[in-house]
Design a protein around this motif. Structure first.
Motif, PDB file in Angstrom:
ATOM      1  N   GLN A   1      -6.053   1.463   6.382  1.00 48.17           N
ATOM      2  CA  GLN A   1      -5.678   1.436   4.955  1.00 48.17           C
ATOM      3  C   GLN A   1      -6.696   1.671   4.122  1.00 48.17           C
ATOM      4  OE1 GLN A   1      -5.049  -2.757   5.550  1.00 48.17           O
ATOM      5  NE2 GLN A   1      -2.832  -2.801   5.138  1.00 48.17           N
ATOM      6  N   VAL A   2      -8.007   1.515   4.611  1.00 49.68           N
ATOM      7  CA  VAL A   2      -8.997   2.105   3.986  1.00 49.68           C
ATOM      8  C   VAL A   2      -9.097   3.422   3.778  1.00 49.68           C
ATOM      9  CG1 VAL A   2     -11.555   2.514   3.703  1.00 49.68           C
ATOM     10  CG2 VAL A   2     -10.602   0.206   4.465  1.00 49.68           C
ATOM     11  N   GLU A   3      -8.789   4.297   4.857  1.00 52.15           N
ATOM     12  CA  GLU A   3      -8.711   5.705   4.408  1.00 52.15           C
ATOM     13  C   GLU A   3      -7.615   6.262   3.717  1.00 52.15           C
ATOM     14  OE1 GLU A   3      -9.829   9.284   5.240  1.00 52.15           O
ATOM     15  OE2 GLU A   3     -11.061   7.716   5.663  1.00 52.15           O
ATOM     16  N   ALA A   4      -6.415   5.666   3.833  1.00 45.89           N
ATOM     17  CA  ALA A   4      -5.433   5.961   3.052  1.00 45.89           C
ATOM     18  C   ALA A   4      -5.475   5.782   1.595  1.00 45.89           C
ATOM     19  CB  ALA A   4      -4.040   5.392   3.465  1.00 45.89           C
ATOM     20  N   ILE A   5      -6.086   4.604   1.235  1.00 47.73           N
ATOM     21  CA  ILE A   5      -6.437   4.256  -0.082  1.00 47.73           C
ATOM     22  C   ILE A   5      -7.564   5.311  -0.711  1.00 47.73           C
ATOM     23  CG2 ILE A   5      -7.579   2.824  -1.697  1.00 47.73           C
ATOM     24  CD1 ILE A   5      -5.965   0.321   0.159  1.00 47.73           C
ATOM     25  N   ALA A   6      -8.477   5.431   0.275  1.00 45.08           N
ATOM     26  CA  ALA A   6      -9.812   6.558  -0.120  1.00 45.08           C
ATOM     27  C   ALA A   6      -9.176   7.948  -0.583  1.00 45.08           C
ATOM     28  CB  ALA A   6     -10.727   6.489   1.003  1.00 45.08           C
TER      29      ALA A   6
ATOM     30  N   THR B   1      -4.820   1.999 -10.330  1.00 43.30           N
ATOM     31  CA  THR B   1      -5.434   0.729 -10.734  1.00 43.30           C
ATOM     32  C   THR B   1      -4.996  -0.285  -9.655  1.00 43.30           C
ATOM     33  OG1 THR B   1      -5.253   1.016 -13.061  1.00 43.30           O
ATOM     34  CG2 THR B   1      -5.398  -1.278 -12.056  1.00 43.30           C
ATOM     35  N   GLY B   2      -4.057  -0.283  -9.129  1.00 41.35           N
ATOM     36  CA  GLY B   2      -3.602  -1.115  -7.982  1.00 41.35           C
ATOM     37  C   GLY B   2      -4.428  -0.741  -6.665  1.00 41.35           C
ATOM     38  N   LEU B   3      -4.574   0.478  -6.297  1.00 41.65           N
ATOM     39  CA  LEU B   3      -5.213   0.987  -5.263  1.00 41.65           C
ATOM     40  C   LEU B   3      -6.650   0.576  -5.226  1.00 41.65           C
ATOM     41  CD1 LEU B   3      -3.513   4.161  -4.689  1.00 41.65           C
ATOM     42  CD2 LEU B   3      -3.282   2.372  -3.310  1.00 41.65           C
ATOM     43  N   GLY B   4      -7.319   0.775  -6.340  1.00 40.04           N
ATOM     44  CA  GLY B   4      -8.596   0.341  -6.680  1.00 40.04           C
ATOM     45  C   GLY B   4      -8.672  -1.041  -6.329  1.00 40.04           C
TER      46      GLY B   4
ATOM     47  N   LEU C   1       0.730   4.318  -2.831  1.00 39.18           N
ATOM     48  CA  LEU C   1       0.469   5.481  -2.429  1.00 39.18           C
ATOM     49  C   LEU C   1       1.581   6.524  -3.061  1.00 39.18           C
ATOM     50  CD1 LEU C   1      -0.868   4.946   1.073  1.00 39.18           C
ATOM     51  CD2 LEU C   1      -1.988   5.482  -0.956  1.00 39.18           C
ATOM     52  N   MET C   2       2.767   6.202  -2.869  1.00 37.39           N
ATOM     53  CA  MET C   2       3.852   6.983  -3.256  1.00 37.39           C
ATOM     54  C   MET C   2       3.986   6.964  -4.779  1.00 37.39           C
ATOM     55  SD  MET C   2       6.919   5.777  -1.058  1.00 37.39           S
ATOM     56  CE  MET C   2       8.290   6.670  -1.956  1.00 37.39           C
ATOM     57  N   GLN C   3       3.422   5.992  -5.380  1.00 36.56           N
ATOM     58  CA  GLN C   3       3.583   5.861  -6.810  1.00 36.56           C
ATOM     59  C   GLN C   3       2.379   6.643  -7.572  1.00 36.56           C
ATOM     60  OE1 GLN C   3       3.686   1.996  -8.497  1.00 36.56           O
ATOM     61  NE2 GLN C   3       3.175   2.616 -10.564  1.00 36.56           N
ATOM     62  N   ALA C   4       1.191   6.790  -6.747  1.00 30.77           N
ATOM     63  CA  ALA C   4       0.080   7.726  -7.354  1.00 30.77           C
ATOM     64  C   ALA C   4       0.412   9.236  -7.349  1.00 30.77           C
ATOM     65  CB  ALA C   4      -1.092   7.510  -6.267  1.00 30.77           C
ATOM     66  N   ARG C   5       1.618   9.607  -6.824  1.00 35.10           N
ATOM     67  CA  ARG C   5       2.133  10.993  -6.647  1.00 35.10           C
ATOM     68  C   ARG C   5       2.986  11.247  -7.643  1.00 35.10           C
ATOM     69  NH1 ARG C   5       1.459  10.023  -1.107  1.00 35.10           N
ATOM     70  NH2 ARG C   5       3.577   9.891  -0.842  1.00 35.10           N
ATOM     71  N   HIS C   6       3.362  10.268  -8.502  1.00 34.21           N
ATOM     72  CA  HIS C   6       4.587  10.319  -9.518  1.00 34.21           C
ATOM     73  C   HIS C   6       4.126  11.301 -10.497  1.00 34.21           C
ATOM     74  CE1 HIS C   6       7.618   8.860 -12.106  1.00 34.21           C
ATOM     75  NE2 HIS C   6       7.864   8.015 -11.314  1.00 34.21           N
ATOM     76  N   THR C   7       5.056  11.879 -11.126  1.00 33.14           N
ATOM     77  CA  THR C   7       4.956  12.856 -12.197  1.00 33.14           C
ATOM     78  C   THR C   7       4.606  12.462 -13.566  1.00 33.14           C
ATOM     79  OG1 THR C   7       7.169  12.880 -12.553  1.00 33.14           O
ATOM     80  CG2 THR C   7       6.533  14.472 -11.127  1.00 33.14           C
ATOM     81  N   ASP C   8       4.915  10.855 -13.743  1.00 32.14           N
ATOM     82  CA  ASP C   8       4.894  10.329 -14.985  1.00 32.14           C
ATOM     83  C   ASP C   8       3.141   9.663 -14.982  1.00 32.14           C
ATOM     84  OD1 ASP C   8       5.303   9.146 -17.378  1.00 32.14           O
ATOM     85  OD2 ASP C   8       6.010   7.519 -16.554  1.00 32.14           O
TER      86      ASP C   8
ATOM     87  N   VAL D   1       0.708  -1.123   0.040  1.00 29.61           N
ATOM     88  CA  VAL D   1       0.192   0.110  -0.057  1.00 29.61           C
ATOM     89  C   VAL D   1       0.685   1.289   0.102  1.00 29.61           C
ATOM     90  CG1 VAL D   1      -1.707   1.391   1.344  1.00 29.61           C
ATOM     91  CG2 VAL D   1      -2.066  -1.185   1.064  1.00 29.61           C
ATOM     92  N   THR D   2       1.910   1.293   0.677  1.00 36.25           N
ATOM     93  CA  THR D   2       2.789   2.363   0.978  1.00 36.25           C
ATOM     94  C   THR D   2       3.484   2.674  -0.501  1.00 36.25           C
ATOM     95  OG1 THR D   2       3.390   1.924   3.292  1.00 36.25           O
ATOM     96  CG2 THR D   2       4.924   3.522   1.979  1.00 36.25           C
ATOM     97  N   GLN D   3       3.955   1.687  -1.129  1.00 34.55           N
ATOM     98  CA  GLN D   3       4.452   1.825  -2.425  1.00 34.55           C
ATOM     99  C   GLN D   3       3.426   2.545  -3.451  1.00 34.55           C
ATOM    100  OE1 GLN D   3       7.807   1.622  -1.735  1.00 34.55           O
ATOM    101  NE2 GLN D   3       8.094   1.068  -3.633  1.00 34.55           N
TER     102      GLN D   3
END
Length: 235
Positions: A41-46, A26-29, A10-17, A6-8
Motif C-alpha cells: 500500500q505504501v508503495e502504491a500510494i507513493a 488529498t485522500g491518498l495523502g 488510485l483510479m481517481q488520481a488518474r481521472h481526466t477531471d 486505496v484502489t478507488q
C-alpha cells in the motif's frame, strides 16, 4: 494487499477531471500517514502521489506536496526537492514545509541551492524554509548573503530569518550584529539599507545616530530607510 479504498483513490488520481484528481490526491495523502499500511500500500500510494507532483493542475501539485510529506523520507524527498522551485506559490510553500519536516538534512541543501534561484519568489520560499530549520553556519551565511539582494521581499525574508535564529539562539546575536555593523559600510546600497533596519530590530543602541548619518548616503534607497528609521525613533 490493496484495500478497496486505496484502489478507488488510485483510479481517481488518474481521472481526466482536475477536481477529481485533487480529491484523490488529498485522500491518498491522508492515508499515507496511517501507520497500519503494509509495504504494498505504501508503495502504491507513493507512486501515485509522486506522479501527482508533476500534474498540470497546480492545486493537485500542492496537495501532492502535502502528501509527500507524510511518506517515508526516501520516497518523498526527491519529488519535494523539485517542487521547491515550482512555478506556483502555494505549491512551493507546501513543498518547503513538507521537506523541512520530512528530511531536514536534505531540506537544507535543497533550500540553500534554491536561495540562489533566478526567480525572487523561489528565493523567498527557500529563505522562509531555512528559517524553519535549526540554525547552522551554512544557513546563516545564506541569509546574510541574501541581505544584499535587490528584491525587497528577499531582503526582508532574510532579515526575518536572522532575527528568528538569534531569538532561538542568543549566542548568534553578536555575530549577526557584527555583520550588520560591517554592512553599513558596504558598497552595496541594498545591504546598507537593510542593515539599518536589522540593527534596529536587534535592539542595538545608536539607531537615531545611524539614521542621521545615513541621510547623506548617495543612494536614495538608503536615505529613504534612514527617514523611516527616524520616524521610529520619534514614535
Amino acid at each position: 494487499m490493496l484495500t478497496h479504498q486505496v484502489t478507488q483513490l488510485l483510479m481517481q488520481a488518474r481521472h481526466t477531471d482536475p477536481p477529481a484528481r485533487r480529491a484523490a490526491v488529498t485522500g491518498l495523502g491522508t492515508l499515507a500517514a496511517r501507520p497500519t499500511l503494509d509495504p504494498v500500500q505504501v508503495e502504491a500510494i507513493a507512486e501515485a502521489v509522486i506522479t501527482a507532483a508533476h500534474d498540470t493542475d497546480p492545486t493537485v501539485r500542492t496537495r501532492a506536496a502535502r502528501g509527500l510529506g507524510r511518506l517515508p523520507a526516501a520516497r518523498g524527498s526527491e519529488a519535494l526537492a523539485a517542487l521547491v522551485i515550482d512555478g506556483d506559490h502555494a505549491t512551493r510553500e507546501a513543498a518547503v514545509r513538507a521537506l523541512a519536516q520530512l528530511d531536514p538534512v536534505t531540506a537544507q541543501s535543497v533550500l540553500v541551492s534554491a536561495a540562489r534561484h533566478q526567480d525572487a519568489a523561489v528565493r523567498v520560499a527557500a529563505l522562509t524554509g531555512l528559517r524553519r530549520l535549526p540554525a547552522s553556519g551554512r544557513s546563516v551565511a545564506v541569509l546574510v548573503a541574501a541581505l544584499s539582494d535587490d528584491h525587497h521581499g528577499v531582503q526582508g525574508t532574510a532579515m526575518a530569518g536572522l532575527l528568528a535564529f538569534t531569538a532561538r539562539d542568543p549566542r548568534l546575536a553578536s555575530t549577526v550584529t557584527g555583520m550588520a555593523r560591517e554592512g553599513l559600510g558596504s558598497d552595496r546600497p541594498p545591504l546598507r539599507e537593510i542593515c539599518l533596519e536589522l540593527l534596529y530590530r536587534l535592539g542595538v543602541p545608536g539607531h537615531r545616530d545611524r539614521c542621521l548619518a545615513a541621510l547623506t548616503d548617495p543612494h536614495p534607497r538608503v536615505r529613504w530607510r534612514a527617514v523611516r528609521g527616524l520616524e521610529y525613533a520619534h514614535a
